[in-house]
Design a protein around this motif. Structure first.
Motif, PDB file in Angstrom:
ATOM      1  N   ASN A  25       0.862  -1.187   0.000  1.00 25.33           N
ATOM      2  CA  ASN A  25       0.000   0.000   0.000  1.00 25.33           C
ATOM      3  C   ASN A  25       0.900   1.239   0.000  1.00 25.33           C
ATOM      4  OD1 ASN A  25      -1.857   2.031   0.519  1.00 25.33           O
ATOM      5  ND2 ASN A  25      -3.015   0.812   2.016  1.00 25.33           N
ATOM      6  N   PHE A  26       1.077   1.842  -1.207  1.00 24.77           N
ATOM      7  CA  PHE A  26       1.968   3.001  -1.330  1.00 24.77           C
ATOM      8  C   PHE A  26       1.255   4.320  -1.068  1.00 24.77           C
ATOM      9  CE2 PHE A  26       4.577   0.187  -4.287  1.00 24.77           C
ATOM     10  CZ  PHE A  26       5.523  -0.084  -3.312  1.00 24.77           C
ATOM     11  N   ASP A  27      -0.024   4.429  -1.496  1.00 26.17           N
ATOM     12  CA  ASP A  27      -0.783   5.661  -1.304  1.00 26.17           C
ATOM     13  C   ASP A  27      -2.267   5.359  -1.479  1.00 26.17           C
ATOM     14  OD1 ASP A  27      -1.278   5.546  -4.111  1.00 26.17           O
ATOM     15  OD2 ASP A  27       0.577   6.657  -4.486  1.00 26.17           O
ATOM     16  N   SER A  28      -3.112   6.357  -1.303  1.00 24.59           N
ATOM     17  CA  SER A  28      -4.553   6.144  -1.365  1.00 24.59           C
ATOM     18  C   SER A  28      -5.007   5.666  -2.741  1.00 24.59           C
ATOM     19  CB  SER A  28      -5.299   7.430  -0.992  1.00 24.59           C
ATOM     20  OG  SER A  28      -4.925   8.492  -1.854  1.00 24.59           O
ATOM     21  N   GLU A  69      -4.135   2.046  -3.027  1.00 24.28           N
ATOM     22  CA  GLU A  69      -5.008   1.295  -2.129  1.00 24.28           C
ATOM     23  C   GLU A  69      -6.336   0.961  -2.810  1.00 24.28           C
ATOM     24  OE1 GLU A  69      -5.787   1.823   2.497  1.00 24.28           O
ATOM     25  OE2 GLU A  69      -6.927   3.303   1.333  1.00 24.28           O
ATOM     26  N   SER A 107      -2.268   0.563   5.699  1.00 24.33           N
ATOM     27  CA  SER A 107      -1.910   1.986   5.614  1.00 24.33           C
ATOM     28  C   SER A 107      -0.725   2.159   4.667  1.00 24.33           C
ATOM     29  CB  SER A 107      -1.560   2.543   6.998  1.00 24.33           C
ATOM     30  OG  SER A 107      -0.444   1.853   7.539  1.00 24.33           O
ATOM     31  N   ASN A 108      -0.542   3.405   4.159  1.00 24.52           N
ATOM     32  CA  ASN A 108       0.531   3.638   3.194  1.00 24.52           C
ATOM     33  C   ASN A 108       1.849   3.937   3.915  1.00 24.52           C
ATOM     34  OD1 ASN A 108      -0.339   6.067   4.165  1.00 24.52           O
ATOM     35  ND2 ASN A 108      -0.494   7.082   2.175  1.00 24.52           N
TER      36      ASN A 108
END
Length: 455
Positions: free
Chosen positions: A373-376, A379, A401-402
Motif C-alpha cells: 500500500n503506497f498511497d490512497s 489502495e 496503511s501507506n
C-alpha cells in the motif's frame, strides 16, 4: 491501583497464530482419519455436573477433578459446624455442583444416555475438545489439554479394537511419526492374575501399582504392592508375569500356562488373540503393536482390551490410550451397552512433532499474499485485486496503511508471507502488478487477469 503482573495458571499455555496453525494441522489430520473410519463429530459442554464425573476415575482420578464453586454466596447455606469440621470432601458437595470435564469419555456416556432415542447403534463418534486435570505440571503434562477421542458404543465386536489400532497407526504415520509402539493388554487378564493370587478384591490396587512400572521400576512396584496388601509370596507369583518377554505369540502361550485355571484370564487372552488375528488380515502396520502385561490404564471403567501409544523417538509419556468399557452408561441408567474408545494426546503430539521438526513447512504460513500500500490511489486500485485473490481461495491481505515499503516488507517477513504484490504508478498505468517472491527475491510483472493463476 497496584500493577498486576500478567500471568496464566501453571499447566496452561497461550498459543500464537503460527502455533495454532500447527495445532490445527494435528487436529485436521486426526479428524480426517476418524472420518475415514466412519466416525461422526459431536461436542459436549466444558462443565458437567460434579455428580456426573465423580466415582468414574477411581480415588486418584477424583482428586484431580477441577470443581467449580457455586455462583453467589456459595457458603450461605453451609452450617458453622460443617465449616469448623475442616472436612473439604464433605464440604465440596454443598458449595460445588459443577466441575470441568476430566476427560471426554464419561461426558460421552452421559450424552449417549440422554440422546439414546435420537441415535442409531452402533454409534461411532469422535470429539476434539479440551479437558482439565488438577495434576502437577511437568514436561508433557498439562492441567489444560486437548483430547482427540473416538468411541463406538453398542457393538461387542473386537473388530472395533483392531480398527482402533489401525486408526492410531494411520494417523501417526500421516503426522510423520515412524517409530512408535501401540501397546495392548486386557483387563480380564489382570483380573485373572489377581484371581490366581487369591486376592481378586485387590484388582484395582494391582493395576494401579503395576501400571507404574515404567516410572518407578520393579522395586518400586513391589514396594507399592506390599503397601497395598499383597504379600511377598504374591509378588513372587507376579514377577514372572510382569517381566514377561518374547513375541506376542510367545507371551500369550506363557500366559495360558500360568493363568490356565482362571476362566476370566483365558477369556482375556482369547480376546487379544482375536484382535491380533484381525490385524493379520490387514497390511503390515507402520508402528509396532505389542502385548504388554504391565499396561493397566488407571481408569476403573475399563473391562476388556486396553491400549497405550508411545513414540520411541522422543522422551515423552503416552501420546494416546483407551480401551473397552462394558457398562459405563449403566451408571446413568442405560444398562448393558458396551463400548470401546481411544484418545490422542494432542498437546504431547504437538511437542513431539516440534522436537522432531516434523511440521510441514507451509504450516508457518498464515497469509499467502500481501498487497503493498503506497498511497490512497494504489489502495483503491488494490481492492478488486484483493477480492479476486480471496475469491480464488488465496489467503490475501492488503497492508492497511501507506507506510514505508521497508515496514511493509518487515511485516511480510515476520508473518512468513511468501509473496508480496507491489503496485506503483507504472503498474496502475499498465494494469499489471509486480509479484515478489520473498524467499528468492525474484520479481515478476503479471497482468492482473492472470494473477490468480500464479497460485
Amino acid at each position: 491501583m497496584s500493577n498486576i503482573k500478567p500471568a496464566i495458571p501453571k499447566g496452561t499455555r497461550d498459543f500464537s497464530p503460527s502455533e495454532m496453525v500447527k495445532r490445527n494441522y494435528i487436529f485436521d489430520t486426526i479428524k480426517s482419519v476418524f472420518k475415514k473410519f466412519g466416525y461422526q463429530e459431536i461436542q459436549t459442554p466444558t462443565m458437567e455436573n460434579l455428580s456426573t464425573l465423580t466415582g468414574k476415575y477411581g480415588d486418584e482420578g477424583d482428586k484431580l477433578i477441577f470443581k467449580i464453586l457455586n455462583s453467589g454466596d456459595y457458603l450461605g447455606k453451609v452450617t458453622s459446624d460443617k465449616l469448623l469440621d475442616l472436612d473439604s470432601n464433605g464440604l465440596t458437595s454443598q458449595i460445588s455442583e459443577k466441575a470441568l470435564r476430566y476427560d471426554l469419555t464419561v461426558p460421552f456416556a452421559r450424552y449417549v444416555v440422554m440422546h439414546q432415542n435420537d441415535i442409531s447403534f452402533p454409534f461411532k463418534r469422535f470429539q476434539i475438545q479440551p479437558v482439565w486435570r488438577a495434576d502437577r505440571p511437568q514436561k508433557g503434562r498439562y492441567r489444560e489439554f486437548y483430547q482427540c477421542d473416538a468411541d463406538v458404543v453398542g457393538s461387542e465386536s473386537l473388530l472395533n479394537e483392531a480398527e482402533f489400532i489401525l486408526i492410531y497407526d494411520e494417523a501417526l504415520k500421516s503426522l510423520g511419526l515412524t517409530d512408535f509402539t501401540i501397546k495392548i493388554n486386557n483387563r480380564k487378564i489382570l483380573s485373572g492374575i489377581a484371581e490366581i493370587i487369591g486376592k481378586p478384591e485387590l484388582i484395582v490396587d494391582l493395576t494401579v501399582a503395576i501400571d507404574k512400572l515404567d516410572k518407578i521400576g520393579l522395586d518400586g512396584v513391589c514396594k507399592e504392592l506390599i503397601e497395598r496388601g499383597f504379600s511377598e509370596v504374591d509378588i513372587d507369583i507376579l514377577k514372572p508375569v510382569i517381566l514377561l518377554e518374547g513375541s506376542n505369540t510367545e507371551k500369550l502361550d506363557k500366559l495360558k500356562q500360568v493363568l490356565g485355571s482362571s476362566e476370566i484370564a483365558l477369556k482375556g487372552i482369547s480376546e487379544i488373540e482375536t484382535i491380533f488375528n484381525y490385524l493379520a488380515h490387514f497390511k503390515k502396520l507402520n508402528g509396532i503393536c505389542e502385548l504388554d502385561i504391565t499396561l493397566a490404564r488407571g481408569l476403573n471403567y475399563y473391562t476388556g482390551a486396553i491400549f497405550e501409544v508411545k513414540t520411541n523417538e522422543v522422551a515423552m509419556g503416552s501420546i494416546g490410550g483407551g480401551g473397552r468399557y462394558d457398562d459405563l452408561t449403566g451408571v446413568f441408567g442405560l444398562k448393558n451397552l458396551t463400548g470401546v474408545g481411544i484418545s490422542f494426546g494432542a498437546d504431547r503430539i504437538y511437542d513431539v512433532l516440534l522436537e522432531l521438526n516434523l511440521f510441514p513447512q507451509n504450516t508457518e504460513e498464515t497469509t499467502r499474499v500481501l498487497i503493498s500500500n503506497f498511497d490512497s490511489q494504489a489502495e483503491l486500485f488494490a481492492l478488486p485485486i484483493l477480492q479476486q485473490l480471496r475469491e480464488a481461495g488465496i489467503a490475501t491481505e492488503l497492508y492497511p496503511s501507506n507506510a514505508k515499503l521497508k515496514k511493509q516488507m518487515s511485516y511480510a517477513n515476520d508473518k512468513k508471507i511468501p509473496f508480496v504484490i507491489l503496485i506503483g504508478s507504472d503498474e496502475m498505468a499498465k494494469n499489471v502488478v509486480t509479484l515478489k517472491n520473498m524467499e528468492s527475491g525474484e520479481q515478476t510483472r503479471i497482468p492482473i487477469q492472470d494473477l490468480a493463476k500464479q497460485f
